[in-house]
Design a protein around this motif. Sequence first.
Motif, mmCIF file in Angstrom:
data_model
loop_
_atom_site.group_PDB
_atom_site.id
_atom_site.type_symbol
_atom_site.label_atom_id
_atom_site.label_comp_id
_atom_site.label_asym_id
_atom_site.label_seq_id
_atom_site.Cartn_x
_atom_site.Cartn_y
_atom_site.Cartn_z
ATOM 1 N N VAL A 109 -4.664 4.143 -20.707
ATOM 2 C CA VAL A 109 -3.540 4.629 -19.915
ATOM 3 C C VAL A 109 -3.766 6.104 -19.639
ATOM 4 C CG1 VAL A 109 -1.058 5.047 -19.844
ATOM 5 C CG2 VAL A 109 -1.942 2.982 -20.966
ATOM 6 N N VAL A 110 -3.673 6.489 -18.370
ATOM 7 C CA VAL A 110 -3.662 7.910 -18.017
ATOM 8 C C VAL A 110 -2.231 8.219 -17.606
ATOM 9 C CG1 VAL A 110 -4.585 9.736 -16.563
ATOM 10 C CG2 VAL A 110 -6.068 7.834 -17.273
ATOM 11 N N PHE A 111 -1.582 9.061 -18.386
ATOM 12 C CA PHE A 111 -0.162 9.347 -18.205
ATOM 13 C C PHE A 111 0.019 10.758 -17.665
ATOM 14 C CE2 PHE A 111 3.852 10.865 -20.478
ATOM 15 C CZ PHE A 111 4.696 10.373 -19.501
ATOM 16 N N SER A 149 -3.250 12.149 -21.592
ATOM 17 C CA SER A 149 -2.176 12.777 -20.832
ATOM 18 C C SER A 149 -2.750 13.886 -19.963
ATOM 19 C CB SER A 149 -1.103 13.353 -21.762
ATOM 20 O OG SER A 149 -0.075 13.958 -20.996
ATOM 21 N N VAL A 150 -2.496 13.799 -18.660
ATOM 22 C CA VAL A 150 -2.869 14.876 -17.742
ATOM 23 C C VAL A 150 -1.592 15.640 -17.413
ATOM 24 C CG1 VAL A 150 -4.960 13.893 -16.762
ATOM 25 C CG2 VAL A 150 -2.773 13.209 -15.810
ATOM 26 N N LYS A 210 -6.346 12.728 -25.853
ATOM 27 C CA LYS A 210 -6.237 14.145 -25.513
ATOM 28 C C LYS A 210 -5.064 14.406 -24.563
ATOM 29 C CE LYS A 210 -10.099 15.295 -27.646
ATOM 30 N NZ LYS A 210 -11.319 15.600 -26.879
ATOM 31 N N ASN A 211 -4.494 15.613 -24.697
ATOM 32 C CA ASN A 211 -3.565 16.147 -23.707
ATOM 33 C C ASN A 211 -4.333 17.220 -22.939
ATOM 34 O OD1 ASN A 211 -1.468 14.620 -24.847
ATOM 35 N ND2 ASN A 211 -0.947 16.257 -26.276
ATOM 36 N N ILE A 212 -4.502 17.027 -21.636
ATOM 37 C CA ILE A 212 -5.301 17.957 -20.839
ATOM 38 C C ILE A 212 -4.369 18.786 -19.958
ATOM 39 C CG2 ILE A 212 -7.170 18.185 -19.183
ATOM 40 C CD1 ILE A 212 -8.187 15.454 -20.110
ATOM 41 N N ASN A 213 -4.311 20.081 -20.225
ATOM 42 C CA ASN A 213 -3.446 20.991 -19.480
ATOM 43 C C ASN A 213 -4.213 21.537 -18.277
ATOM 44 O OD1 ASN A 213 -0.881 21.394 -21.243
ATOM 45 N ND2 ASN A 213 -2.589 21.441 -22.680
#
Length: 301
Positions: A109-111, A149-150, A210-213
């Motif tokens: 899942v890309v959220f 998470s993007v 990962k959470n990618i900011n």
Amino acid sequence: MAEKQLFVVFGATGAQGSSVVKALLKDGTFKVRGVTRNPCKKAANDLKELGAEIVTGDLDDAESVKSVLTGAYGVFLVTNFLEHFSKEREIKQGKLVADTSKSLGLKHVVFSGLDNVKKLTNGELEVPHYDSKGEVEEYFREIDVPMTSVRLPAYFENLLTHTKPQKAPDGDGYTIAIPMEDVPVRCMSVADLGPMVLSILKSQEQYIGKNINLHTDEVTTEEMATILSKHTGKKIRDAKISIEDYEKQNSAKYKAMANMFRFFKIKSDYNKELTWKLNPKSRTFDEWVKKNTDMLTAILS
């Protein structure tokens, strides 16, 4: 030749979803199912002509979510707080997709997530459309769904809508009222998101969990005004509005947005280098303005 795996994109006709659909179709690795509430609208038909399967879906309905996700390898999920302005509803929608993804065994899942500002600031700041997505991020992890998470920053495209230049009160050109003072705004074009998601899917072992900011550029409001003036030929300047004056506009919306800008001033974990790695063809603010000068000039009336 093995059959292509199916990837589902919620919000397929919106700014984020359409970028993802187009990038996946252009690449050709996945079959793409685009989910929208209105499959008859022009944007949906345009995606269908590009090769996407377009289906009707409702994030408030469990059977609908299960139907569109059945048989999928993965999903891109974006929820739309501005559609209803309900933190609770957005959390419920996100958790429904998380639970369904878990039960169906989706691989990735890309959220489109955001920080849980209330939690990070120990309750000092509340930004409902951030906090809701932050809670959903946490829930995906709690139930062990493979998720990346993007976290998108401010869009360049906001200058065409929410923060477009307004006629100056003194009649001398236009002003931009973004209450960041001299602190640079981290930003990017939402149209550049799709290739980033594609890169994440092609190297999922690096990014699951990962959470990618994301951000591709950082510009002060004064720098934005200078760049806009250069390309449009119009006199545009920074309104130099403080967060306190911005907040006085007597609306719960403005209070939440003021807290968002307060959070922007202290947030520091953006990853510009990784953002450009995920999409080397991303644009700087100057490049985006130059390409979209006609649209920007048209809204200056």
